[in-house]
Design a protein around this motif. Structure first.
Motif, PDB file in Angstrom:
ATOM      1  N   LEU A  56       0.825  -1.204   0.000  1.00 40.42           N
ATOM      2  CA  LEU A  56       0.000   0.000   0.000  1.00 40.42           C
ATOM      3  C   LEU A  56       0.863   1.259   0.000  1.00 40.42           C
ATOM      4  O   LEU A  56       1.868   1.344   0.695  1.00 40.42           O
ATOM      5  CB  LEU A  56      -0.943  -0.011   1.201  1.00 40.42           C
ATOM      6  N   ILE A  57       0.423   2.254  -0.755  1.00 37.26           N
ATOM      7  CA  ILE A  57       1.237   3.424  -1.065  1.00 37.26           C
ATOM      8  C   ILE A  57       1.586   4.240   0.177  1.00 37.26           C
ATOM      9  O   ILE A  57       2.684   4.810   0.271  1.00 37.26           O
ATOM     10  CB  ILE A  57       0.547   4.311  -2.133  1.00 37.26           C
ATOM     11  N   ARG A  58       0.696   4.299   1.172  1.00 41.29           N
ATOM     12  CA  ARG A  58       0.983   5.129   2.348  1.00 41.29           C
ATOM     13  C   ARG A  58       2.167   4.591   3.151  1.00 41.29           C
ATOM     14  O   ARG A  58       2.939   5.376   3.711  1.00 41.29           O
ATOM     15  CB  ARG A  58      -0.268   5.285   3.214  1.00 41.29           C
ATOM     16  N   ALA A  59       2.314   3.275   3.191  1.00 38.23           N
ATOM     17  CA  ALA A  59       3.467   2.677   3.876  1.00 38.23           C
ATOM     18  C   ALA A  59       4.724   2.802   3.021  1.00 38.23           C
ATOM     19  O   ALA A  59       5.805   3.133   3.525  1.00 38.23           O
ATOM     20  CB  ALA A  59       3.187   1.215   4.200  1.00 38.23           C
ATOM     21  N   GLN A  60       4.599   2.547   1.729  1.00 41.91           N
ATOM     22  CA  GLN A  60       5.754   2.633   0.830  1.00 41.91           C
ATOM     23  C   GLN A  60       6.316   4.051   0.785  1.00 41.91           C
ATOM     24  O   GLN A  60       7.533   4.261   0.808  1.00 41.91           O
ATOM     25  CB  GLN A  60       5.354   2.176  -0.568  1.00 41.91           C
ATOM     26  N   GLU A  61       5.410   5.041   0.716  1.00 39.99           N
ATOM     27  CA  GLU A  61       5.851   6.440   0.666  1.00 39.99           C
ATOM     28  C   GLU A  61       6.523   6.838   1.984  1.00 39.99           C
ATOM     29  O   GLU A  61       7.537   7.543   1.987  1.00 39.99           O
ATOM     30  CB  GLU A  61       4.661   7.357   0.375  1.00 39.99           C
ATOM     31  N   SER A  62       5.978   6.370   3.096  1.00 35.21           N
ATOM     32  CA  SER A  62       6.592   6.668   4.398  1.00 35.21           C
ATOM     33  C   SER A  62       8.006   6.100   4.468  1.00 35.21           C
ATOM     34  O   SER A  62       8.941   6.775   4.926  1.00 35.21           O
ATOM     35  CB  SER A  62       5.742   6.086   5.532  1.00 35.21           C
ATOM     36  N   LEU A  63       8.175   4.868   4.020  1.00 36.36           N
ATOM     37  CA  LEU A  63       9.501   4.245   4.019  1.00 36.36           C
ATOM     38  C   LEU A  63      10.460   5.017   3.117  1.00 36.36           C
ATOM     39  O   LEU A  63      11.618   5.269   3.499  1.00 36.36           O
ATOM     40  CB  LEU A  63       9.403   2.793   3.564  1.00 36.36           C
ATOM     41  N   GLN A  64       9.998   5.401   1.943  1.00 46.45           N
ATOM     42  CA  GLN A  64      10.843   6.146   1.009  1.00 46.45           C
ATOM     43  C   GLN A  64      11.311   7.460   1.636  1.00 46.45           C
ATOM     44  O   GLN A  64      12.499   7.823   1.548  1.00 46.45           O
ATOM     45  CB  GLN A  64      10.068   6.425  -0.274  1.00 46.45           C
ATOM     46  N   ILE A  65      10.401   8.174   2.285  1.00 47.50           N
ATOM     47  CA  ILE A  65      10.757   9.453   2.917  1.00 47.50           C
ATOM     48  C   ILE A  65      11.759   9.232   4.045  1.00 47.50           C
ATOM     49  O   ILE A  65      12.744   9.968   4.186  1.00 47.50           O
ATOM     50  CB  ILE A  65       9.493  10.163   3.444  1.00 47.50           C
ATOM     51  N   ILE A  66      11.520   8.208   4.864  1.00 44.21           N
ATOM     52  CA  ILE A  66      12.434   7.902   5.969  1.00 44.21           C
ATOM     53  C   ILE A  66      13.854   7.674   5.451  1.00 44.21           C
ATOM     54  O   ILE A  66      14.831   8.231   5.977  1.00 44.21           O
ATOM     55  CB  ILE A  66      11.939   6.663   6.746  1.00 44.21           C
ATOM     56  N   LEU A  67      13.986   6.874   4.398  1.00 44.95           N
ATOM     57  CA  LEU A  67      15.315   6.566   3.859  1.00 44.95           C
ATOM     58  C   LEU A  67      15.954   7.789   3.206  1.00 44.95           C
ATOM     59  O   LEU A  67      17.181   7.966   3.277  1.00 44.95           O
ATOM     60  CB  LEU A  67      15.216   5.404   2.866  1.00 44.95           C
ATOM     61  N   GLU A  68      15.138   8.644   2.578  1.00 41.63           N
ATOM     62  CA  GLU A  68      15.674   9.877   1.992  1.00 41.63           C
ATOM     63  C   GLU A  68      16.244  10.782   3.073  1.00 41.63           C
ATOM     64  O   GLU A  68      17.322  11.375   2.898  1.00 41.63           O
ATOM     65  CB  GLU A  68      14.572  10.601   1.216  1.00 41.63           C
ATOM     66  N   VAL A  69      15.534  10.902   4.193  1.00 40.91           N
ATOM     67  CA  VAL A  69      16.021  11.729   5.302  1.00 40.91           C
ATOM     68  C   VAL A  69      17.306  11.140   5.886  1.00 40.91           C
ATOM     69  O   VAL A  69      18.247  11.868   6.219  1.00 40.91           O
ATOM     70  CB  VAL A  69      14.935  11.865   6.392  1.00 40.91           C
ATOM     71  N   MET A  70      17.346   9.808   5.977  1.00 35.52           N
ATOM     72  CA  MET A  70      18.538   9.132   6.499  1.00 35.52           C
ATOM     73  C   MET A  70      19.697   9.150   5.513  1.00 35.52           C
ATOM     74  O   MET A  70      20.834   8.867   5.888  1.00 35.52           O
ATOM     75  CB  MET A  70      18.205   7.681   6.855  1.00 35.52           C
ATOM     76  N   LYS A  71      19.386   9.463   4.239  1.00 38.07           N
ATOM     77  CA  LYS A  71      20.391   9.482   3.170  1.00 38.07           C
ATOM     78  C   LYS A  71      21.035   8.105   2.984  1.00 38.07           C
ATOM     79  O   LYS A  71      22.264   7.985   2.863  1.00 38.07           O
ATOM     80  CB  LYS A  71      21.460  10.545   3.421  1.00 38.07           C
ATOM     81  N   VAL A  72      20.194   7.067   2.978  1.00 38.00           N
ATOM     82  CA  VAL A  72      20.688   5.707   2.771  1.00 38.00           C
ATOM     83  C   VAL A  72      19.833   5.001   1.718  1.00 38.00           C
ATOM     84  O   VAL A  72      18.696   5.371   1.465  1.00 38.00           O
ATOM     85  CB  VAL A  72      20.674   4.873   4.075  1.00 38.00           C
ATOM     86  N   THR A  73      20.422   3.998   1.118  1.00 37.48           N
ATOM     87  CA  THR A  73      19.711   3.126   0.183  1.00 37.48           C
ATOM     88  C   THR A  73      19.896   1.688   0.650  1.00 37.48           C
ATOM     89  O   THR A  73      21.028   1.247   0.888  1.00 37.48           O
ATOM     90  CB  THR A  73      20.285   3.266  -1.244  1.00 37.48           C
ATOM     91  N   ILE A  74      18.779   0.978   0.812  1.00 39.09           N
ATOM     92  CA  ILE A  74      18.832  -0.422   1.227  1.00 39.09           C
ATOM     93  C   ILE A  74      17.862  -1.220   0.357  1.00 39.09           C
ATOM     94  O   ILE A  74      16.944  -0.655  -0.246  1.00 39.09           O
ATOM     95  CB  ILE A  74      18.453  -0.600   2.722  1.00 39.09           C
ATOM     96  N   PRO A  75      18.046  -2.531   0.269  1.00 37.41           N
ATOM     97  CA  PRO A  75      17.069  -3.353  -0.449  1.00 37.41           C
ATOM     98  C   PRO A  75      15.701  -3.273   0.243  1.00 37.41           C
ATOM     99  O   PRO A  75      15.623  -3.279   1.476  1.00 37.41           O
ATOM    100  CB  PRO A  75      17.643  -4.769  -0.347  1.00 37.41           C
ATOM    101  N   ILE A  76      14.645  -3.181  -0.553  1.00 35.20           N
ATOM    102  CA  ILE A  76      13.277  -3.080  -0.027  1.00 35.20           C
ATOM    103  C   ILE A  76      12.452  -4.254  -0.540  1.00 35.20           C
ATOM    104  O   ILE A  76      12.446  -4.546  -1.735  1.00 35.20           O
ATOM    105  CB  ILE A  76      12.597  -1.764  -0.470  1.00 35.20           C
ATOM    106  N   ILE A  77      11.754  -4.915   0.369  1.00 34.58           N
ATOM    107  CA  ILE A  77      10.833  -5.989  -0.001  1.00 34.58           C
ATOM    108  C   ILE A  77       9.419  -5.559   0.349  1.00 34.58           C
ATOM    109  O   ILE A  77       9.138  -5.177   1.493  1.00 34.58           O
ATOM    110  CB  ILE A  77      11.198  -7.303   0.717  1.00 34.58           C
ATOM    111  N   LYS A  78       8.533  -5.605  -0.650  1.00 32.31           N
ATOM    112  CA  LYS A  78       7.118  -5.281  -0.452  1.00 32.31           C
ATOM    113  C   LYS A  78       6.332  -6.588  -0.441  1.00 32.31           C
ATOM    114  O   LYS A  78       6.487  -7.409  -1.335  1.00 32.31           O
ATOM    115  CB  LYS A  78       6.611  -4.382  -1.592  1.00 32.31           C
ATOM    116  N   ASN A  79       5.502  -6.751   0.574  1.00 29.62           N
ATOM    117  CA  ASN A  79       4.730  -7.983   0.659  1.00 29.62           C
ATOM    118  C   ASN A  79       3.362  -7.715   1.277  1.00 29.62           C
ATOM    119  O   ASN A  79       3.253  -6.950   2.246  1.00 29.62           O
ATOM    120  CB  ASN A  79       5.487  -9.033   1.474  1.00 29.62           C
TER     121      ASN A  79
END
Length: 200
Positions: A56-79
């Protein structure tokens, strides 16, 4: 010691409008995006090997924003195991209007109880029965080898996980409400026994 952190997504449009959201794919509000940014700020300094989220987009967008603020890139699994519980015919309805129609007591039972299903929807028990097997098969092995995991999901899928991790009784989980955008940190020892838990 492995670390697991979960975050409930930021405020969605239906959260703002006091509607049952469930599996409807509703985006974040401006405030919800700000909550995700604050969560990301709190998580600066943590290291994650992998992230998990729902479909669901609200969780995916929240995760994306969190990682952008942290300035990191990690593998993401959506399930879909981490999707919000399905509220059946209540999805999209205003909670206050639904309480006026069915009675506040009945609506609270549908919302908060462990084993009672809303009309055509999932109970928290149903949600538990899809979240926990996935967690055991996919995430616990990573924690056992010392990997740090970030999960960004939903109130009920995370309540189910919280029950398992903290051994919370079905009667007590009724009183638990997970705040939006506030990271909850779990520390484990090498035997995967819980050694500490807190909100940031």
């Amino acid at each position: 010691m492995a670390v697991l952190i979960f975050v409930r997504h930021g405020q969605s449009l239906y959260n703002l409008e006091n509607r049952f959201t469930g599996t409807l794919d509703i985006p974040l509000t401006v405030f919800g995006r700000e909550q995700a940014k604050i969560a990301g700020t709190k998580l600066v300094g943590y290291t994650f090997n992998i992230g998990y989220t729902s479909m669901l987009i609200r969780a995916q967008e929240s995760l994306q924003i969190i990682l952008e603020v942290m300035k990191v890139t990690i593998p993401i699994i959506k399930n879909k195991a981490f999707n919000e519980r399905m509220y059946g015919t209540l999805q999209g309805l205003n909670k206050e209007e639904t309480a006026q129609k069915y009675g506040l007591t009945q609506v609270e039972i549908w919302r908060r109880s462990y084993a009672v299903n809303p009309p055509g929807g999932e109970s928290l028990l149903d949600t538990y029965n899809r979240v926990i097997p996935y967690y055991k098969s996919e995430i616990e092995p990573k924690l056992k080898i010392g990997q740090n995991v970030l999960i960004v999901a939903h109130g009920n899928s995370l309540r189910a996980l919280m029950m398992y991790l903290e051994n919370i009784d079905p009667l007590d989980i009724v009183k638990v409400d997970i705040p939006t955008g506030q990271p909850r940190v779990y520390h484990f020892n090498q035997k995967l026994q819980l050694s500490g838990v807190k909100y940031l």
